[in-house]
Structures are given as structure tokens and as C-alpha cells.
Design an enzyme around this catalytic site. Structure first.
Site, PDB file in Angstrom:
ATOM      1  N   LYS A  35      77.794  27.889 109.976  1.00 29.79           N
ATOM      2  CA  LYS A  35      77.938  27.708 111.259  1.00 29.79           C
ATOM      3  C   LYS A  35      79.223  27.847 111.763  1.00 29.79           C
ATOM      4  O   LYS A  35      79.369  29.094 112.634  1.00 29.79           O
ATOM      5  CB  LYS A  35      77.077  26.662 112.224  1.00 29.79           C
ATOM      6  CG  LYS A  35      75.476  26.898 111.832  1.00 29.79           C
ATOM      7  CD  LYS A  35      74.835  26.395 110.677  1.00 29.79           C
ATOM      8  CE  LYS A  35      73.457  26.186 110.470  1.00 29.79           C
ATOM      9  NZ  LYS A  35      73.571  26.087 109.178  1.00 29.79           N
TER      10      LYS A  35
ATOM     11  N   ASP B   3      75.105  15.245 104.427  1.00 30.35           N
ATOM     12  CA  ASP B   3      74.977  16.707 104.909  1.00 30.35           C
ATOM     13  C   ASP B   3      75.776  17.206 105.933  1.00 30.35           C
ATOM     14  O   ASP B   3      75.738  17.458 107.144  1.00 30.35           O
ATOM     15  CB  ASP B   3      73.390  17.137 105.263  1.00 30.35           C
ATOM     16  CG  ASP B   3      73.257  18.405 105.348  1.00 30.35           C
ATOM     17  OD1 ASP B   3      73.295  19.085 104.891  1.00 30.35           O
ATOM     18  OD2 ASP B   3      72.092  18.553 106.088  1.00 30.35           O
TER      19      ASP B   3
ATOM     20  N   TRP C  24      65.904  17.644 109.549  1.00 28.27           N
ATOM     21  CA  TRP C  24      65.968  18.966 109.250  1.00 28.27           C
ATOM     22  C   TRP C  24      64.689  18.845 108.246  1.00 28.27           C
ATOM     23  O   TRP C  24      64.512  18.617 107.504  1.00 28.27           O
ATOM     24  CB  TRP C  24      66.842  19.459 108.841  1.00 28.27           C
ATOM     25  CG  TRP C  24      67.709  21.117 108.320  1.00 28.27           C
ATOM     26  CD1 TRP C  24      66.456  22.163 109.012  1.00 28.27           C
ATOM     27  CD2 TRP C  24      67.585  21.387 106.967  1.00 28.27           C
ATOM     28  NE1 TRP C  24      66.470  22.952 108.543  1.00 28.27           N
ATOM     29  CE2 TRP C  24      66.777  22.947 107.617  1.00 28.27           C
ATOM     30  CE3 TRP C  24      68.386  21.524 106.196  1.00 28.27           C
ATOM     31  CZ2 TRP C  24      67.828  23.679 106.514  1.00 28.27           C
ATOM     32  CZ3 TRP C  24      68.267  22.045 105.142  1.00 28.27           C
ATOM     33  CH2 TRP C  24      68.382  23.149 104.956  1.00 28.27           C
TER      34      TRP C  24
END
Length: 336
Positions: free
Chosen positions: A175, A139, A58
Site C-alpha cells: 500500500k 503485522d 483480517w
């Protein structure tokens, strides 16, 4: 505190040994990004180590590590030829890593590739990290959003726990609960003892206090009512599975459309097959398209994606998937 209890149960499992023994230091964070920043600053302040980050990862990860004043090194992760995890390369990288370093791992739905290690791969990763005294930092941005199964998406974290690891975990509800604008997450450190947990927690709190003082309340109360109310929790699990399955279904439809159009593959070893679209998981797909092909796709066909070939699967639906497949075929042929 009930929010924290709910987040711990969700990510570690209600039967987790560290949870039962009260040795997990946890604080609410400003979603996953805030959790990562707390972790990086904690590492810098208390035991500055080299951070090992996957290649690719990311885009925020390396920048945040650098801003926290830590050194970062990339480890091998993705093989663009096979469009899969390069597990041999990853193991080799971790074998050569400086002992005691921190390894940033994506718990599921690796961003940006959408390619995850298998459970057997995770066991190898765990073994080499234990052998080389490496410290995991998970993560977890997509628990339940990747496969539709909350427990399956937390498998790697729980396996490492079972193998005796202490660890950092950044947890996001952006999300999987649709709380992107509320910035709700949690940061956890799994410690060796309850006494250490109390000392660690006393050092996390000043980092939070000096950065943003207090986290948002409204979104945390929403998450609390979902996590700690059995009826709400079951309704959320069902909806979460529906959302994940829709993306999985779109992957299948897109692959079939591409192959029915006899769309050329994106490398010499994979001509005409688009199996990587369905073997990947989560919100994003590494299509394998190169920069020239992506430029044509954006400028001529108005299909928007990064020049790395990463596209958001969440933006694909039954009405636009046909146009997308036709556009991908056209951009590949025009870029020759």
C-alpha cells in the site's frame, strides 16, 4: 542487503538499539502475507505456541494460522456499541492468555475496523503482555499510509522494543509504495543477542527456500531506491502524506454529509452521530451498518461493501461521497 537495511531503518528507526546491536534477523518476503506465513511456520517448527488473534481481524489471519498447523484463540478487541477499541476487554483477554503465547497485533490501521489503540492503550497492552510473558507479532501493512507519518505509525512497535521485547514483525510495501502487484515485504525477528540472530536467520532461510525459493527482485530494487536515496525518500514521504490526507479528508466530508442529512445512527447509544467515521483511521471503516442494511446498499444502490459493514475508504472521492451518504441514509430507513 541494502533493501533489508532500508526496511529495518524504516520500521524500527535508525536509532533502534536492536538495529545498532545487530540482533534483528530479517529476510525479504512476498509482501506482508508472505512475511506472516514465514513467521507462522517458524513458530510451528521451533516453538509451537498458541496464537492469539483479535476479534475481528483480517480474514486471512486465522486461515493462515490454521494452515501453518497452529492453534488460535481470539482476544477481545472491538466494541460494536462504542465503535472503539474495548481496551478493558482486551486487557482482560490478555491477562487470561496462556503464558508464552504469541499475540498477533496490528501495528496501525487495524484491519478491518480502522480502530487503533491510543498510545496510553498500547502502554497498558505492553504492560500486561510483559507481565504474562506474551510474545508480540506485529503485522505492519500500512506504515505511513494510515496517518501520513511513518514514525507515528511505527510507534507501537518501537515502544515495545524500548520495553525490552523480542518480537516478530511482518512488513508490507503493497500500500505505502503502491507495489501491490510486485509483492514486496520483509519479515523480522528481534532477538536477544547477535549470536541468537545468526542462529534464527539460519532457520528462517530454509523456510523461504522450501516455500518459494527466492523473492521478487524488481519491486525490491524500487523499494531500495526509495528507502536508501535521501531525495527519493523525501519525495515518497510527501506523496504518502498526500494519499493519507486525502482519505482522512474523505472521512471528514462523509461524516459531515451523513450528519447534515440527519442520517439515523447505527445503534441506540449513538443516534444521529457518525463520529466513528473520523475517529477510525486507514483504508477501511467499520460503518456500523448491519447485514440487512448492507444488502440493500449493495443490491439497490450499488454501493459495494462487506456484510460486516466494512467499506473501503480509498474508493470514496469528492464526486461520489454525496451519493454514498444519501444511499446510507436510505438503506437505514428502508431496513427498519
Amino acid at each position: 542487503q541494502s533493501f533489508i537495511n532500508g526496511t529495518q531503518n524504516l520500521i524500527f528507526g535508525a536509532n533502534s538499539a536492536p538495529l545498532k546491536e545487530g540482533r534483528i534477523a530479517s529476510v525479504q518476503s512476498i509482501s506482508g502475507t508472505g512475511a506472516l506465513r514465514i513467521g507462522f511456520e517458524f513458530i510451528k517448527a521451533h516453538f509451537p505456541r498458541t496464537m492469539y488473534i483479535s476479534n475481528p481481524t483480517w480474514l486471512n489471519h486465522p486461515t493462515m494460522v490454521e494452515r501453518a498447523g497452529l492453534k488460535s484463540v481470539e482476544y477481545v478487541y472491538y466494541n460494536p456499541q462504542t465503535k472503539a477499541v474495548d481496551i478493558k476487554g482486551m486487557i482482560s483477554s490478555l491477562e487470561k492468555a496462556e503464558p508464552g503465547s504469541v499475540v498477533l497485533l496490528h501495528a496501525c490501521a487495524h484491519n478491518p475496523t480502522g480502530v487503533d489503540p491510543t498510545q496510553e492503550d498500547w502502554k497498558q497492552i505492553c504492560e500486561v503482555m510483559k507481565k504474562n510473558s506474551l510474545f508480540p507479532f506485529f503485522d505492519s501493512a500500512y506504515q505511513g499510509f494510515a496517518s501520513g507519518d511513518l514514525d507515528k505509525d511505527a510507534w507501537a512497535i518501537r515502544y515495545f522494543i524500548d520495553q525490552g521485547f523480542q518480537m516478530f514483525v511482518a512488513q508490507s510495501f503493497a500500500k505505502n509504495m503502491g507495489l501491490y502487484g510486485e509483492r514486496i515485504g520483509a519479515f523480522h525477528i528481534v532477538c536477544a543477542s547477535k549470536d541468537t540472530k545468526e542462529k534464527v536467520l539460519s532457520q528462517i532461510k530454509p523456510i523461504v527456500r522450501q516455500n518459494y525459493s527466492n523473492p521478487p527482485l524488481h519491486g525490491a530494487r524500487i523499494a531500495d531506491r526509495i528507502l536508501n536515496n535521501p531525495a527519493n525518500f523525501e519525495a515518497w514521504k510527501k506523496e504518502l502524506k498526500d494519499v493519507a490526507n486525502r482519505i482522512i479528508e474523505m472521512r471528514t466530508v462523509l461524516r459531515k454529509r451523513l450528519e447534515s442529512l440527519k442520517t439515523p445512527g447505527t445503534n441506540r447509544n449513538n443516534l444521529g452521530t457518525w463520529s466513528h467515521i473520523t475517529s477510525q483511521i486507514g483504508m477501511f471503516s467499520y460503518t456500523g451498518l448491519n447485514e440487512k442494511q448492507c444488502d440493500i446498499l449493495v443490491k439497490k444502490y450499488h454501493v459495494y461493501l462487506l456484510r460486516s459493514g466494512r467499506i473501503s475508504m480509498a474508493g470514496i472521492n469528492s464526486k461520489n461521497v454525496g451519493y454514498l451518504a444519501e444511499s446510507i441514509k436510505a438503506c437505514i430507513e428502508e431496513a427498519k
